[in-house]
Write an enzyme that holds these catalytic residues in place. Structure first.
Site, PDB file in Angstrom:
ATOM      1  N   ASP A 159      59.421 -24.285 -82.166  1.00 40.58           N
ATOM      2  CA  ASP A 159      58.362 -25.215 -82.561  1.00 40.58           C
ATOM      3  C   ASP A 159      58.413 -26.489 -81.740  1.00 40.58           C
ATOM      4  OD1 ASP A 159      57.717 -23.383 -84.371  1.00 40.58           O
ATOM      5  OD2 ASP A 159      58.431 -24.487 -86.133  1.00 40.58           O
TER       6      ASP A 159
ATOM      7  N   TYR B  68      56.748 -25.867 -78.544  1.00 42.00           N
ATOM      8  CA  TYR B  68      55.307 -25.731 -78.745  1.00 42.00           C
ATOM      9  C   TYR B  68      54.677 -27.111 -78.925  1.00 42.00           C
ATOM     10  CZ  TYR B  68      50.852 -24.178 -80.627  1.00 42.00           C
ATOM     11  OH  TYR B  68      49.521 -23.971 -80.815  1.00 42.00           O
ATOM     12  N   ASP B  69      55.289 -27.919 -79.793  1.00 41.97           N
ATOM     13  CA  ASP B  69      54.742 -29.243 -80.065  1.00 41.97           C
ATOM     14  C   ASP B  69      54.726 -30.094 -78.803  1.00 41.97           C
ATOM     15  OD1 ASP B  69      54.393 -28.517 -82.647  1.00 41.97           O
ATOM     16  OD2 ASP B  69      56.220 -29.472 -83.389  1.00 41.97           O
TER      17      ASP B  69
ATOM     18  N   GLU C 292      61.511 -39.169 -95.325  1.00 38.76           N
ATOM     19  CA  GLU C 292      61.690 -37.894 -96.040  1.00 38.76           C
ATOM     20  C   GLU C 292      61.900 -36.763 -95.031  1.00 38.76           C
ATOM     21  OE1 GLU C 292      57.783 -37.397 -97.602  1.00 38.76           O
ATOM     22  OE2 GLU C 292      57.884 -39.190 -98.849  1.00 38.76           O
TER      23      GLU C 292
ATOM     24  N   LYS D 141      60.897 -33.281 -93.447  1.00 45.77           N
ATOM     25  CA  LYS D 141      59.606 -32.587 -93.346  1.00 45.77           C
ATOM     26  C   LYS D 141      59.878 -31.095 -93.481  1.00 45.77           C
ATOM     27  CE  LYS D 141      55.443 -32.670 -90.493  1.00 45.77           C
ATOM     28  NZ  LYS D 141      55.249 -31.281 -90.114  1.00 45.77           N
TER      29      LYS D 141
ATOM     30  N   ARG E 186      46.262 -25.447 -97.092  1.00 43.82           N
ATOM     31  CA  ARG E 186      45.721 -26.573 -96.339  1.00 43.82           C
ATOM     32  C   ARG E 186      44.483 -26.147 -95.543  1.00 43.82           C
ATOM     33  NH1 ARG E 186      46.351 -28.497 -91.145  1.00 43.82           N
ATOM     34  NH2 ARG E 186      45.798 -30.687 -90.986  1.00 43.82           N
TER      35      ARG E 186
ATOM     36  N   GLU F 222      54.747 -28.227-100.292  1.00 43.22           N
ATOM     37  CA  GLU F 222      55.019 -27.237 -99.259  1.00 43.22           C
ATOM     38  C   GLU F 222      55.611 -25.999 -99.937  1.00 43.22           C
ATOM     39  OE1 GLU F 222      54.062 -28.647 -96.453  1.00 43.22           O
ATOM     40  OE2 GLU F 222      54.831 -27.348 -94.863  1.00 43.22           O
TER      41      GLU F 222
ATOM     42  N   LYS G 124      60.326 -35.257 -84.662  1.00 44.04           N
ATOM     43  CA  LYS G 124      60.756 -33.861 -84.441  1.00 44.04           C
ATOM     44  C   LYS G 124      62.161 -33.867 -83.859  1.00 44.04           C
ATOM     45  CE  LYS G 124      56.867 -31.719 -85.440  1.00 44.04           C
ATOM     46  NZ  LYS G 124      56.598 -30.402 -85.963  1.00 44.04           N
TER      47      LYS G 124
ATOM     48  N   CYS H 102      81.384   2.941 -79.531  1.00 44.28           N
ATOM     49  CA  CYS H 102      81.119   1.998 -80.616  1.00 44.28           C
ATOM     50  C   CYS H 102      82.432   1.375 -81.115  1.00 44.28           C
ATOM     51  CB  CYS H 102      80.417   2.736 -81.752  1.00 44.28           C
ATOM     52  SG  CYS H 102      80.236   1.756 -83.254  1.00 44.28           S
TER      53      CYS H 102
END
Ligand SMILES: [Zn+2]
Length: 657
Positions: free
Chosen positions: A32, A35-36, A111, A113, A134, A169, A308, A399
């Protein structure tokens, strides 16, 4: 900044691609934070060059569209989004800006997020009335019935104002997320990508019963509207919500820029203690009247910012590389590192993804690597910063859990254990063995398999047939009746036949369809095991890779042990396909000449399996003459009598359909 239109277009397209992956495919491609940051860069470009702005730019429409499946709800007070900032300098600049704009005494609230799905929930007369997502901030979706299934959402409030709309949320707790994914893995379903997407997907289920199973939670952080109550400050409104019985986000009162950044740092350090993911921290002006005066820009309220947290990176030394075997048999390498503190947690290991990743990076035990942790994502090794070893780490050939040979997937980088009795895969193997397409054992779903496993009653699929009703009845929540039913169902499943048994083995590439095709070509498991790779590849739909998987699987000791146990338990190895398929009923075949793909007796066996007959001489009653190379007088006779003559290829088509 020097921007180019080519760079602008490339960024728009990359962001569109990422948002499709995120919103529509439930599978984010980048963090994120990344992306932001790209989104912010795009905004900066568009601010500098408004003439470039494309109508399809992600900035031109807020992410998340209103679905037609749910009734739309107009938000009386819009659900605004906040401006993102990425450094403490920007937070300080925000606070100083506020200090300049507001003359009266004032303070701030900081706070965490929460990284979930934003909703507006309305109570009337203290009772839960309605809830909506939303959506685009102005119009959302009515998800009242799904919200009703959330246990942490109070259905009535204490001393509530006549009408109140609160914003919160919806999230999936870490614990629930792990529980659901563990179950999905055993059941062979695709895993949920992350708790946030899982929460969003669950809340938008058409069937509230499905939503209920996802065990969502909710937490509130704002009063959108209150009729019959007045709050001076944001802090006071949060306290009032808590007094009404609503779960409310943690909130810290701050005065100075340093108070704010200290509170942000504390939230970041403590983030492992929250049951939810956080994707930042929010700093809001506390006084509601002052907020009113400041108002909003076209996009954001002026009185708040969202900080962020960047992904944290630190170097550490690799002290070991361990191979873990997942429930699907995939081998995953994990670097054990000297402990470092990252993103609020102590990190002692980091994923190395797969063999290709290790090889490309050239990493081995002893090297110093850069480790990154972004939010709740598993820490990962980014690169080697100091090389102190020789070469790169190589996967073992067998294995580490069960010793069976490992194979690389035909279509990817994954390396897998092939052990039919591998303890790491036992739950999944047993669940698969009992599933609908396989042995179809009623009453033996993932929960029962897990309970039998916990009781130590079964370690491999074949051991199912050695269970007795008494020990099963002693297992948690089973009881006498269901234990007896289970044993009866197991007994019944012994006669399912070769096709289902082959599917139940879970051999790679041999699903239900391929298993049926194989069962149509062999009368029994023993006949199939005796056939070599070459004979197998002659069957339509069986390629050389599948043939190799089959012969390797049958050659392994663990598989042989399973087959022995199944045989001794009286499980049928015979093909049942002839009963289901009577395509040659009443048909008489005469064979002549030399066949290439079948021996004569194989061809006759196939004809009989499908309900037909093989005869030695041609007559008017003959349905087909199957002619191979160098046919004899039978061919001439067939032609004289007008009996259809078919080639070996025609015959193969008849039996493969
Ligand atoms: Zn294994």
């Amino acid at each position: 900044m020097n921007y180019t239109i080519e760079g602008y277009n490339a960024l728009v397209e990359r962001l569109l691609e990422l948002s499709v992956a995120y919103y529509d495919n439930d599978a984010p491609l980048v963090s994120d934070f990344e992306y932001d940051r790209m989104n912010n860069e795009l905004k900066a470009m568009e601010a500098a060059h408004p003439e470039w702005i494309r109508p399809d730019s992600p900035t031109q429409h807020v992410g998340g569209h209103v679905s037609e499946a749910f009734a739309p709800v107009d938000h009386e007070v819009p659900l605004e989004s906040l401006q993102d900032v990425f450094s403490f300098e920007e937070v300080t600049a925000f606070v100083e800006r506020m200090d300049g704009a507001v003359e009266a005494p004032h303070d701030y609230v900081t706070e965490p997020k929460i990284d979930g799905l934003s909703v507006a929930v309305e109570y009337r007369g203290g009772r839960f009335f309605r809830g909506a997502t939303r959506g685009n901030g102005e119009v959302g979706e009515d998800v009242t019935e799904n919200l009703r299934t959330i246990r942490s959402l109070p259905k009535t409030l204490k001393n509530a104002p006549e009408r109140i709309i609160v914003r919160g949320e919806v999230y999936m707790s870490h614990e629930t997320f792990q529980t659901i994914n563990a179950r999905r893995e055993v059941e062979g379903q695709p895993l949920l990508a992350n708790p946030r997407n899982a929460a969003a997907g669950s809340l938008r289920q058409q069937d509230p019963a499905v939503c209920a199973q996802r065990m969502l939670d909710v937490i509130f952080f704002n009063v959108q509207l209150a009729e019959g109550a007045r709050y001076e400050s944001h802090y006071a409104s949060l306290e009032a919500m808590a007094a009404m019985g609503l779960p409310v986000v943690a909130h810290t009162l701050c005065k100075t820029p340093k108070d704010c950044t200290d509170a942000i740092a504390a939230i970041g350090e403590g983030r492992e203690n929250y049951p939810f993911d956080i994707d930042g921290a929010v700093v809001k002006l506390n006084d509601l009247a002052q907020r009113q005066t400041l108002g909003s820009t076209a996009k954001y309220p002026r009185w708040a910012v969202a900080y962020k947290y960047p992904p944290e990176k630190k170097p550490s030394r690799v002290v070991d590389i361990l191979i873990q075997v997942g429930r699907t048999g995939v081998l995953t390498p994990k670097a054990v590192i000297e402990p470092i503190r990252l993103a609020g947690t102590t990190v002692t290991n980091a994923t190395l993804h797969n063999q290709d990743f290790i090889e490309n990076m050239g990493v081995n035990v002893g090297d110093t690597v850069l480790v990154q942790k972004a939010g709740e994502i598993i820490p990962e090794v980014l690169e080697v910063v100091k090389k102190d070893s020789e070469g790169f780490f190589r996967f073992p050939a067998s294995c580490p859990v069960c010793g069976a040979p490992v194979v690389r997937d035909e279509d990817g980088a994954a390396i897998r254990c092939t052990g039919a009795e591998c303890p790491a895969q036992r739950l999944r193997n047993i669940v698969h063995f009992a599933s609908k397409d396989a042995m179809d054992i009623d009453g033996l779903g993932p929960a029962v398999v897990a309970a039998l496993d916990r009781a130590g009653l079964i370690k491999t699929p074949a051991e199912l047939y050695y269970l007795d009703a008494q020990s099963v009845a002693a297992v948690d929540r089973m009881g006498k009746k269901s234990a007896e039913n289970l044993i009866a169902n197991l007994e019944e499943s012994k006669g399912r036949g070769l096709g289902r048994l082959l599917c139940a083995f879970g051999i790679r590439q041999v699903g239900a369809k391929a298993a049926r095709v194989l069962a149509r070509n062999f009368a029994s498991l023993d006949e199939l095991m005796a056939a070599g790779e070459e004979r197998l590849t002659q069957i339509d739909d069986v390629g050389p890779i599948t043939a190799k998987y089959l012969t390797d699987w049958f050659a392994s000791e663990q598989s042989q042990h399973q087959i022995r146990l199944l045989r001794e338990a009286g499980v049928s190895f015979d093909s049942r396909e002839e009963i289901a398929d009577t395509r040659f009923a009443g048909k008489i075949f005469v064979l002549t000449g030399t066949l290439e793909r079948f021996t004569r007796s194989e061809a006759e066996a196939v004809i009989e399996r499908f309900g037909g007959k093989a005869s030695g001489s041609v007559s008017k009653k003959t349905s087909y003459v199957l002619a191979g190379a160098n046919p004899g007088s039978k061919l001439a006779k067939a032609e004289a009598l007008g009996v259809p003559v078919i080639s070996e290829e025609d015959f193969a088509k008849l039996i493969e359909e």
